[in-house]
Each structure stands twice: as C-alpha cells, then as structure tokens.
Design an enzyme around this catalytic site. Structure first.
Site, PDB file in Angstrom:
ATOM      1  N   GLN A  78       0.906  -1.127   0.081  1.00 40.32           N
ATOM      2  CA  GLN A  78      -0.112   0.033  -0.148  1.00 40.32           C
ATOM      3  C   GLN A  78       0.862   1.347   0.023  1.00 40.32           C
ATOM      4  OE1 GLN A  78      -3.799  -0.338   0.547  1.00 40.32           O
ATOM      5  NE2 GLN A  78      -3.598   1.685  -0.139  1.00 40.32           N
ATOM      6  N   PHE A  79       1.626   1.640  -1.075  1.00 40.85           N
ATOM      7  CA  PHE A  79       2.438   2.751  -1.111  1.00 40.85           C
ATOM      8  C   PHE A  79       1.527   4.057  -0.772  1.00 40.85           C
ATOM      9  CE2 PHE A  79       0.683   3.369  -5.328  1.00 40.85           C
ATOM     10  CZ  PHE A  79       0.492   4.566  -5.662  1.00 40.85           C
ATOM     11  N   THR A  80       0.306   3.939  -1.213  1.00 44.96           N
ATOM     12  CA  THR A  80      -0.585   5.147  -0.846  1.00 44.96           C
ATOM     13  C   THR A  80      -0.558   5.713   0.791  1.00 44.96           C
ATOM     14  OG1 THR A  80      -2.788   3.956  -0.698  1.00 44.96           O
ATOM     15  CG2 THR A  80      -1.820   4.926  -2.736  1.00 44.96           C
TER      16      THR A  80
END
Length: 145
Positions: A78-80
């Site tokens: 989950q880079f966000t």
C-alpha cells in the site's frame, strides 16, 4: 515503514474478479515502504505485528497476540500510506520507496512473518486489487517506524 493493521473475521484479495488470497480470523495488514526504510525496519515491524496483543482472550479483552490465537495474516502492499496531503488536494508520494526497493522489502516482510510459524497470505505487489474484509471489533491500529 507504515502499517495499518485491521483485526478481521475474514479478508480476501481479488484481482480481475478472481480471489487470489484469503484468510479467516487474523490481521489484514496494509504495508507501505518509504525511501529511507531498511531491513532493520522490516525486522522490527514484523516482530511487532505478530506479537501485537489486540486479539481477544477468553474474557474478550485485547490481551492475546496473533501467535497465541493461531490467527492468520493477509499482507497487502500500500504505497498510498505515504501520500502527503499537506499542500494542495493531490497527494504527493515522494516519500514512498521506488518500486524495486519497495517490492524487495515487502517480500522480506512476508518472509519474516512466515518464519515465526504464522500462516501468511499476500496480495500481488503493484497490482490493482479489490480488498474485501469484515473488521472485527472494529479494531484498526496504525504503526510507523
């Protein structure tokens, strides 16, 4: 590294309408890797999550770990989690690790959690995924190191 841990009754990852991973009782972990993260952060966070005492005991109190309750893990990249919304309305992701580094540390995190004997499932790094879950509690914890 940043992680959002949700205690779940069940969770699954779907890609192109196909279930590719699912668990019953345990933790759904959304994992973000930052530019400055190293294997040291992976080790610390993996140990922290598998020993985190947010599972219910016989009295229903959050007093047990995932290891103690034989819960399962579903780990989703989950880079966000590194989205910075301080300026403007469009998040900046400049603090997120590049995909090569992020995938390496994500896979290392999966390996570290598996090494303690917990059943671990995962999403597909970089894929567009649908994540379905039934939150238990609800219990949601955010950890950053």
């Amino acid at each position: 590294m940043k992680a959002v841990i949700q205690r779940v009754k069940k969770a699954k990852v779907i890609i192109d309408k196909e279930v590719i991973s699912q668990i019953g009782f345990g933790f759904l972990v959304f994992l973000g890797v930052g530019k400055k993260d190293t294997e040291k952060q992976v080790d610390w966070l993996a140990k922290k999550i598998v020993n985190l005492r947010i599972m219910g005991d016989e009295k229903g109190k959050m007093n047990c770990s995932l290891k103690e309750t034989k819960g399962k893990l579903l780990i989703v990249s989950q880079f966000t989690l590194y989205g910075d919304c301080q300026k403007g309305n469009r998040p900046s992701f400049i603090k997120a690790a590049d995909p090569i580094k992020a995938e390496r540390l994500y896979n290392l995190f999966i390996d570290k959690t598996k090494s303690v004997g917990i059943e671990v499932k995962s999403g597909v790094f970089g894929a567009m995924m649908v994540v379905e879950l039934v939150n238990d509690g609800p219990v949601t914890i955010f950890i950053e190191n």
